[in-house]
Design an enzyme around this catalytic site. Sequence first.
Site, PDB file in Angstrom:
ATOM      1  N   LYS A  19      -4.761  10.831  39.895  1.00  0.00           N
ATOM      2  CA  LYS A  19      -5.533  10.975  38.854  1.00  0.00           C
ATOM      3  C   LYS A  19      -5.320  12.654  38.326  1.00  0.00           C
ATOM      4  CE  LYS A  19      -9.606  12.885  40.158  1.00  0.00           C
ATOM      5  NZ  LYS A  19     -10.020  14.173  40.003  1.00  0.00           N
ATOM      6  N   ASP A 148     -14.801   8.663  42.307  1.00  0.00           N
ATOM      7  CA  ASP A 148     -13.248   8.721  41.581  1.00  0.00           C
ATOM      8  C   ASP A 148     -12.779   7.675  42.396  1.00  0.00           C
ATOM      9  OD1 ASP A 148     -13.468  11.654  40.128  1.00  0.00           O
ATOM     10  OD2 ASP A 148     -12.648  11.833  41.882  1.00  0.00           O
TER      11      ASP A 148
END
Length: 308
Positions: A19, A148
């Site tokens: 990401k 995350d």
Amino acid sequence: MSADAEPELELVRVRVPAKINLALRVGPRSEDGYHPLVNVFQAVSLFDDVTAETAPGGEVGLQLVGEQPGVPADEDNLAVRAVRLLAAEHGDPGLGVRLTLRKTIPVAGGMAGGSADAAGALLACSVLWDLDVQPDQLTALAARLGADVPFALLGGTAIGTGRGDVLAPVLSRGTFHWVLGLSAQGLSTPRVFARFDELSTPAEEPLEVPDALMEALRTGRAEALAGVVGNDLQAAALDLRPDLADVLERGRRLGALAALVSGSGPTCAFLCADESAAIDVSTKLGREPAVHAVRRVHGPVEGARLIS
Ligand code: C5P
């Protein structure tokens, strides 16, 4: 086994994206040691592959392949913790697995590589062990492993609140082209947050993502997105790694529309107008001595998924 029963799987492979953070707004540290965040994630086309193979009862083995300096190959690895948690909560502690992590996401790079591996291990083992676990239950386990990890399961583009782990998908049109400048050495996320605390006195005002960012994603216009991306951790990352400021500046001069540190760094992300601009920036940036390696990626891409 009856004649038409499915044969048991012996090997499952899952691909999980890295990401980047299009926006990262950080509030003052809470009593639990975490910072409230508003985080706009985009999953990009840089992947780790997680393979899970059946192993004798209770045994969790781990093999690492590829980009892996400093990655623990034992019980401290987040992927191993993920499968232990999954077995304890939804299976049986006697379940065994041999995990192989094929890593291309930079380690300690601010791209959630460790979180991706944990998400991949959760999905792979839930299939390998044929567990009755729903996607929202996997997401809840993921959030217990790290802020995350849920996004690595979800992918696409999403806004995260809380610790960054309470996710809502964001409408995003088209494809954005990025160049990543990788560092030879990683940055520790807790260290960057600690430096953030030292450098700033964040206001108690609510954290918000600019409407213009949501609009840029809706329309898919890279030029508009470039004007509104931002990272509250960037000053702390640059304070710890002043050399990154030159890398960001170099990318801008080479024609990137925007340059920012990804998450807690040290990976630098350069938004480009289109694919051919990205090819140009990546070729030239790759010649910079301060840049260890470059990767050209696009986003959004989907989250953790089974591959053959
Ligand atoms: O959740 P995760 O284990 O990935 O977080 C790593 C570290 O980053 C935490 O131990 C904490 O120091 C810092 N962090 C934070 N606030 C957040 C997320 C992470 O301070 N919202």
